[in-house]
Design a protein around this motif. Sequence first.
Motif, short mmCIF file in Angstrom:
data_model
loop_
_atom_site.label_atom_id
_atom_site.label_comp_id
_atom_site.label_asym_id
_atom_site.label_seq_id
_atom_site.Cartn_x
_atom_site.Cartn_y
_atom_site.Cartn_z
N LEU A 162 0.66 -1.39 -0.01
CA LEU A 162 -0.11 -0.08 0.00
C LEU A 162 0.81 1.34 0.16
O LEU A 162 0.39 2.17 -0.62
CB LEU A 162 -0.91 -0.19 1.02
N VAL A 163 1.88 1.40 0.76
CA VAL A 163 2.79 2.55 0.88
C VAL A 163 3.54 2.74 -0.36
O VAL A 163 3.72 3.60 -1.05
CB VAL A 163 3.67 2.40 1.89
N ALA A 164 4.01 1.70 -1.04
CA ALA A 164 4.69 1.78 -2.33
C ALA A 164 3.81 1.93 -3.37
O ALA A 164 4.16 2.84 -4.43
CB ALA A 164 5.26 0.24 -2.75
N ALA A 165 2.57 1.86 -3.25
CA ALA A 165 1.69 2.34 -4.37
C ALA A 165 0.93 3.59 -4.17
O ALA A 165 0.18 4.23 -5.00
CB ALA A 165 0.26 1.18 -4.36
N THR A 166 1.25 4.18 -3.03
CA THR A 166 0.70 5.73 -3.06
C THR A 166 2.01 6.74 -3.32
O THR A 166 2.92 6.39 -2.65
CB THR A 166 0.41 5.58 -1.56
N SER A 167 1.33 8.00 -3.80
CA SER A 167 2.06 8.83 -4.10
C SER A 167 2.57 9.66 -2.86
O SER A 167 1.96 9.55 -1.78
CB SER A 167 1.58 9.72 -5.09
N GLU A 168 3.59 10.61 -2.90
CA GLU A 168 4.06 11.18 -1.73
C GLU A 168 2.91 12.43 -1.50
O GLU A 168 2.86 12.59 -0.04
CB GLU A 168 5.33 12.00 -1.99
N GLY A 169 2.43 13.01 -2.27
CA GLY A 169 1.59 14.01 -2.00
C GLY A 169 0.53 14.07 -0.79
O GLY A 169 0.60 14.80 0.14
N PRO A 170 -0.26 12.96 -0.70
CA PRO A 170 -1.53 12.87 0.49
C PRO A 170 -0.87 12.37 1.53
O PRO A 170 -1.78 12.35 2.31
CB PRO A 170 -2.38 12.07 -0.56
N TRP A 171 0.25 12.05 1.81
CA TRP A 171 0.50 11.37 3.16
C TRP A 171 0.41 12.24 4.24
O TRP A 171 0.02 11.70 5.50
CB TRP A 171 2.17 10.83 3.08
N ASP A 172 0.61 13.33 4.32
CA ASP A 172 0.41 14.33 5.35
C ASP A 172 -0.95 15.23 5.41
O ASP A 172 -1.12 16.28 6.28
CB ASP A 172 1.66 15.19 5.61
N ILE A 173 -1.67 15.10 4.73
CA ILE A 173 -3.17 15.72 4.65
C ILE A 173 -4.17 14.93 5.15
O ILE A 173 -4.61 13.47 4.78
CB ILE A 173 -3.31 16.15 2.97
N VAL B 210 0.02 9.29 7.15
CA VAL B 210 1.35 9.29 7.93
C VAL B 210 1.05 9.02 9.42
O VAL B 210 1.68 7.93 10.01
CB VAL B 210 2.04 10.58 7.69
N GLU B 211 -0.08 9.50 9.83
CA GLU B 211 -0.39 9.27 11.31
C GLU B 211 -0.85 7.95 11.45
O GLU B 211 -0.60 7.22 12.49
CB GLU B 211 -1.61 10.24 11.69
N VAL B 212 -1.68 7.45 10.50
CA VAL B 212 -2.12 5.90 10.53
C VAL B 212 -0.95 4.85 10.53
O VAL B 212 -0.82 4.01 11.70
CB VAL B 212 -3.12 5.44 9.49
N VAL B 213 0.23 5.20 9.54
CA VAL B 213 1.22 4.48 9.54
C VAL B 213 2.04 4.59 11.04
O VAL B 213 2.48 3.37 11.26
CB VAL B 213 2.19 4.71 8.20
N ALA B 214 2.30 5.79 11.32
CA ALA B 214 2.90 5.67 12.77
C ALA B 214 2.39 5.22 13.84
O ALA B 214 2.96 4.51 14.53
CB ALA B 214 3.13 7.28 12.82
N HIS B 215 0.93 5.31 13.76
CA HIS B 215 0.04 4.50 14.86
C HIS B 215 0.28 2.95 14.61
O HIS B 215 0.50 2.26 15.78
CB HIS B 215 -1.23 4.83 14.74
N LEU B 216 0.37 2.37 13.46
CA LEU B 216 0.54 0.90 13.38
C LEU B 216 1.79 0.68 14.22
O LEU B 216 2.08 -0.29 14.73
CB LEU B 216 0.32 0.64 11.93
N GLY B 217 3.13 1.32 13.82
CA GLY B 217 4.24 1.19 14.19
C GLY B 217 4.37 1.27 15.69
O GLY B 217 4.96 0.41 16.27
N ASP B 218 3.73 1.98 16.31
CA ASP B 218 3.62 2.34 17.75
C ASP B 218 2.91 1.10 18.36
O ASP B 218 3.43 0.56 19.31
CB ASP B 218 2.87 3.65 18.18
#
Length: 70
Positions: A24-35, A45-53
Amino acid sequence: MADLLECLLQIKALRETLVRLQNLVAATSEGPWDIRPAPDIWAPVEVVAHLGDMELVHGVRLRQILTVEL
């Protein structure tokens, strides 16, 4: 036996989660990650950080449970 099967299915799902997330991360462009799509919805980016935590917290505990000697 149903409990064992359920445990095996959950372990399989956990094992597959990393690959699915990487795809999923590889298939997503950089733009929308922090929106945030809405003020009350997390940005990707918050969802991925939460999964890591959560992996740090629950992963350690799960490994302890699976390796305990009875």
